[in-house]
Design an enzyme around this catalytic site. Structure first.
Site, mmCIF file in Angstrom:
data_model
loop_
_atom_site.group_PDB
_atom_site.id
_atom_site.type_symbol
_atom_site.label_atom_id
_atom_site.label_comp_id
_atom_site.label_asym_id
_atom_site.label_seq_id
_atom_site.Cartn_x
_atom_site.Cartn_y
_atom_site.Cartn_z
ATOM 1 N N ARG A 224 0.743 -1.111 -0.024
ATOM 2 C CA ARG A 224 0.164 0.030 -0.110
ATOM 3 C C ARG A 224 0.915 1.295 0.115
ATOM 4 O O ARG A 224 2.026 1.361 0.561
ATOM 5 C CB ARG A 224 -0.910 -0.138 1.362
ATOM 6 C CG ARG A 224 -2.070 -1.136 0.965
ATOM 7 C CD ARG A 224 -3.095 -0.388 -0.097
ATOM 8 N NE ARG A 224 -4.209 -1.416 -0.160
ATOM 9 C CZ ARG A 224 -4.457 -2.472 -0.971
ATOM 10 N NH1 ARG A 224 -3.215 -2.649 -1.815
ATOM 11 N NH2 ARG A 224 -5.285 -3.142 -1.259
ATOM 12 N N HIS A 272 0.200 -0.406 -10.406
ATOM 13 C CA HIS A 272 -0.613 -0.954 -9.358
ATOM 14 C C HIS A 272 -0.956 -2.436 -10.190
ATOM 15 O O HIS A 272 -2.318 -2.960 -10.181
ATOM 16 C CB HIS A 272 -1.933 -0.544 -8.908
ATOM 17 C CG HIS A 272 -2.274 -1.075 -7.685
ATOM 18 N ND1 HIS A 272 -2.832 -0.143 -6.739
ATOM 19 C CD2 HIS A 272 -2.498 -2.226 -7.208
ATOM 20 C CE1 HIS A 272 -3.573 -0.853 -5.727
ATOM 21 N NE2 HIS A 272 -3.263 -2.205 -5.982
#
Length: 309
Positions: A224, A272
């Site tokens: 994250r 991502h």
């Protein structure tokens, strides 16, 4: 008939509709899967956080909200969500993450960037040390972190793993707590971040902890974005304390075009993609979890609202 609301975004419907229908049938469920079900007629919700969040309050009949994502930080604090919430844990996520992490750890270990791109076409003879001499730290030993740590250990890296509570992972030296965190961070020449985002993990890698790392260390973050203090990382890169950072996740996504990470020579940006949810494998997990609840069994991978994962 079991009514299942697919509330993961209309654009995902085309990816998930067929695999979900097949998985529900395979699990022996008579299910009406739809993008539209009245709240008082909905039994289950298959969900992924979208730009337009739903209000869970009217869905009082719902027995389980099944997330399609491993990370649940964007939903776990939703005050309207009182139904049980399960996160996604499946082999597709694990395999994808293992492949991305091992690929980039090997890239940094072998110095592939230097060897593939040689300014001036120089013959750079700079062989890497053997993997068994390299300490690789993995922060986070959940399903994804443990799988990556074991894969790296199988490649003969000296793998150190850290988690909030002490765990045992074959082939991995495991640590926990504040002292354990310092031990791993200070010994790892390559550090992989696979922690969930919670109040306790935000900015975990701040200026002080970046200073603990061996000079010239590498950071790989597919976990994250907010696990790292961006300004502290940029400062550590400028000083040479950190040599390189490969980042797949960011505080704001997509990463804004003007962000310093884009142009920094010590930063690799990936969009991502470290481990995307695969419809085929995730659909089977969702269907099996719903089938468990229908049989009166507890669902797997329930989120602890106190810890946030």
């Amino acid at each position: 008939m079991t009514n299942i609301l697919f509330a993961a975004g209309g654009f995902r419907w085309g990816q998930f509709e067929a695999p979900l229908r097949a998985a529900l049938a395979e699990a022996g469920l008579q299910a009406d899967l739809s993008l539209e079900h009245a709240p008082d007629e909905t039994d289950y919700i298959i969900y992924a956080p979208n730009k337009h969040f739903i209000d869970f309050a009217p869905y009082g009949r719902v027995k389980l909200v099944q997330s399609l994502w491993a990370g649940v930080e964007n939903i776990v604090t939703d005050a309207t969500l009182t139904q049980p919430l399960a996160r996604m844990v499946d082999e597709g996520l694990s395999e994808g993450m293992v492949e991305w992490v091992t690929g980039h750890v090997l890239r940094h270990h072998l110095g592939m960037d230097r060897h593939i791109v040689n300014p001036g076409h120089e013959w750079v003879f700079d062989p890497a040390p053997l993997a068994r001499t390299r300490n690789v730290g993995v922060l986070g030993l959940g399903a994804l972190g443990a799988a990556c740590a074991q894969a790296l250990a199988a490649l003969n890296f000296n793998v150190l793993g850290w988690s909030r509570s002490l765990k045992a992972v074959d082939g991995v030296a495991c640590f926990a707590g504040d002292e354990g965190l310092r031990e791993i961070v200070s010994r790892s020449s390559i550090l992989v971040l696979l922690l969930p985002l919670t109040g306790a993990t935000e900015n975990l890698l701040n200026a002080e902890r970046l200073g603990w790392m061996p000079k010239g260390a590498v950071i790989v973050n597919p976990g994250r974005g907010p696990l790292i203090d961006d300004d502290a990382l940029l400062a550590a890169l400028e000083s040479g304390q950190i040599a390189q950072a490969t980042l797949d996740v960011f505080r704001e996504e997509p990463l804004p075009q003007g962000h310093p990470f884009w142009a920094h020579p010590g930063v690799t940006v990936t969009p991502h993609i470290a481990s995307e949810t695969r419809p085929e494998t995730a659909s089977r997990v969702a269907a099996q979890n719903i089938a468990r609840v229908e049989r009166g069994e507890p669902p797997l991978y329930l989120v602890d609202r106190q810890t946030g994962y």
